[in-house]
Write an enzyme that holds these catalytic residues in place. Structure first.
Site, PDB file in Angstrom:
ATOM      1  N   HIS A   1      -6.162  -6.045  -6.545  1.00  0.00           N
ATOM      2  CA  HIS A   1      -5.258  -4.900  -6.434  1.00  0.00           C
ATOM      3  C   HIS A   1      -4.559  -4.668  -7.765  1.00  0.00           C
ATOM      4  O   HIS A   1      -4.548  -3.565  -8.273  1.00  0.00           O
ATOM      5  CB  HIS A   1      -4.235  -5.136  -5.320  1.00  0.00           C
ATOM      6  CG  HIS A   1      -3.359  -3.952  -5.044  1.00  0.00           C
ATOM      7  ND1 HIS A   1      -2.450  -3.921  -4.004  1.00  0.00           N
ATOM      8  CD2 HIS A   1      -3.223  -2.755  -5.668  1.00  0.00           C
ATOM      9  CE1 HIS A   1      -1.816  -2.751  -3.998  1.00  0.00           C
ATOM     10  NE2 HIS A   1      -2.256  -2.031  -4.999  1.00  0.00           N
TER      11      HIS A   1
ATOM     12  N   GLU B   1      -2.830   1.476 -11.892  1.00  0.00           N
ATOM     13  CA  GLU B   1      -2.244   0.139 -12.003  1.00  0.00           C
ATOM     14  C   GLU B   1      -1.703  -0.108 -13.407  1.00  0.00           C
ATOM     15  O   GLU B   1      -0.626  -0.690 -13.572  1.00  0.00           O
ATOM     16  CB  GLU B   1      -3.282  -0.926 -11.632  1.00  0.00           C
ATOM     17  CG  GLU B   1      -3.607  -0.977 -10.147  1.00  0.00           C
ATOM     18  CD  GLU B   1      -2.409  -1.347  -9.295  1.00  0.00           C
ATOM     19  OE1 GLU B   1      -1.769  -2.371  -9.582  1.00  0.00           O
ATOM     20  OE2 GLU B   1      -2.102  -0.599  -8.347  1.00  0.00           O
TER      21      GLU B   1
ATOM     22  N   HIS C   1       2.252  -0.432 -13.737  1.00  0.00           N
ATOM     23  CA  HIS C   1       2.680  -1.821 -13.920  1.00  0.00           C
ATOM     24  C   HIS C   1       2.437  -2.353 -15.332  1.00  0.00           C
ATOM     25  O   HIS C   1       3.296  -3.033 -15.895  1.00  0.00           O
ATOM     26  CB  HIS C   1       1.965  -2.722 -12.912  1.00  0.00           C
ATOM     27  CG  HIS C   1       2.206  -2.356 -11.484  1.00  0.00           C
ATOM     28  ND1 HIS C   1       3.427  -2.514 -10.872  1.00  0.00           N
ATOM     29  CD2 HIS C   1       1.379  -1.825 -10.535  1.00  0.00           C
ATOM     30  CE1 HIS C   1       3.355  -2.100  -9.609  1.00  0.00           C
ATOM     31  NE2 HIS C   1       2.122  -1.670  -9.389  1.00  0.00           N
TER      32      HIS C   1
END
Length: 425
Positions: A92, A160, A164
């Site tokens: 993930h 992502e 992040h």
């Protein structure tokens, strides 16, 4: 898609030997002191942000178990193409949470990317002896093990990194300059983020950890929360692992928590217990459905659904939010739409536009000029709206009469603190 034997062998070497160095550069001009404490364990300030990850000092390695195939897909090879290997979770992401369990998101628009495929095919990351893994080989393992539940894997990778990866301070361009890195430092940070995220994912083989404890995917079998928790601890140095279930009561997410010693490039991850977040899995009768299984309760999503309509009220006070995101007391509250984001969390939208949070002052704004639609948490049981892992909001003034009060994410000892509650229409 199947990995060839040569590539598989190189990936195995990559996961076990390629990351023993303090940094990846043989001619490094800068290194981190080995005496530095692990992130979130220091008692004094660490000034060198290239050697100490702060405030995002808790590194989460998160995994999916997506098992419901696209309509009409049942062939095993096609299942692998859409869902990843049948005997493996999929990646993930790698998330830098703050020490208190909150987190930042979309931290640096200048570092955002809109492409991964071309970047990892760049000459900067291929055909060199000093690379831990070629960009093309990294891309191939990402194709296999980093899958999106929307079918668009690269969009997940871009999301992502932008959400992040741009918040990991030890990957900032100034740090690469200190290490004397040749080449494009923005591209280097992207490459490093993905290779380290994949390395840590391969180190956490959740499927084999559960299988070793007698827990395997099954339509008939079910397990207890304690059984799964104890099994996952064995694969994480005895530390508690966070896991989640989907709406069908089946295991579908795993979160491994770590602190970090030094720069992310040193990859000195220290397993720690999950911060208390609360699993949504039941105590008993947890399913772990095999890939390809479609539960009888499953209903395909409606791609044209605009989201859930409702109003946003002040949860422990008077008033509501109006269309620009401000707090107001009189008249009628604005209609808000709570929209599921593609890879988790939710968007908020009014007729003025999407809602965002200004990174400089944390003010909530909803209008067509919002540069980055924020991703909000939503507590379906309580109706509360959260941001970056917290459900606290405040205003610096009370909106008396016809006044509007801007709303800020977080709390303030000198302000008016409250929750925002989404009430379905």
């Amino acid at each position: 898609m199947l990995l060839n034997k040569g590539l598989l062998a190189s990936l195995l070497a990559y996961t076990t030997t390629a990351f023993d160095l303090q940094h990846i550069f043989y001619k490094e001009q800068y290194s981190c002191p080995i005496s530095l404490p692990a992130s979130c364990s220091n008692n004094t300030e660490i000034k060198d942000s290239c050697c100490f990850e702060f405030p995002g000092g808790i590194m989460l390695q998160t995994q999916f178990w997506d098992y419901i195939p696209p309509k009409g897909v049942s062939d095993p090879d096609e299942l692998v193409r859409h869902l990843g290997p049948l005997d493996s979770f999929t990646n993930h992401g790698l998330w830098p949470d703050n020490c208190d369990g909150t987190y930042a998101q979309f931290c640096n628009r200048e570092s955002n990317i809109d492409d991964v495929w071309h970047l990892l095919n760049d000459d900067q990351f291929n055909g060199r002896d000093d690379l831990p893994i070629n960009g093309t080989d990294l891309l191939e393992t990402m194709d296999m093990y980093w899958k999106s539940n929307t079918g668009d894997d690269e969009s997940l990778w871009v999301h992502e990194y932008n959400k992040h990866g741009t918040c990991i301070r030890t990957l900032y361009p100034d740090c690469y300059k200190k290490w004397g890195v040749a080449g494009n430092s923005k591209k280097q940070a992207v490459y490093d983020y993905f290779r380290i995220a994949m390395k840590l994912f391969h180190d956490k083989d959740t499927y084999q950890t559960l299988k070793s404890a007698g827990i395997e995917p099954s339509v008939e079998k079910s397990y207890t929360k304690l059984e799964i928790s104890n099994a996952l601890k064995e694969g994480h140095s005895g530390e508690v692992v966070h896991f989640l279930c989907d709406r069908h009561g089946s295991l579908n997410q795993i979160w491994y928590f770590h602190s970090l010693k030094g720069s992310l490039l040193g990859e000195k991850f220290v397993p720690i217990s999950a911060l208390p977040k609360g699993s949504n899995c039941p105590d008993d009768n947890i399913k772990w459905y095999p890939k390809g299984h479609v539960p009888s309760s499953y209903r395909p999503p409606n791609g044209n659904h605009p989201g859930t309509r409702g109003v946003v009220r002040i949860g422990n006070g008077k008033g509501f939010l109006i269309k620009n995101g401000h707090w107001y007391l009189k008249g009628t509250p604005a209609n808000f739409f709570l929209i599921e984001a593609p890879f988790g969390n939710y968007y908020l939208k009014t007729r003025m536009g999407y809602c965002g949070i200004d990174n400089s002052n944390k003010v909530l704004a909803c209008n067509k000029n919002v540069a980055q639609a924020a991703q909000f948490e939503y507590d379906a049981k309580k109706g509360y709206i959260g941001y970056n892992g917290a459900y606290d909001w405040y205003a610096t003034k009370y909106p008396r009469g016809n006044q509007q009060a801007p709303v800020y994410a977080g709390s303030n000892d000198d302000g008016y603190n409250f929750q925002l509650k989404f009430v379905k229409a």
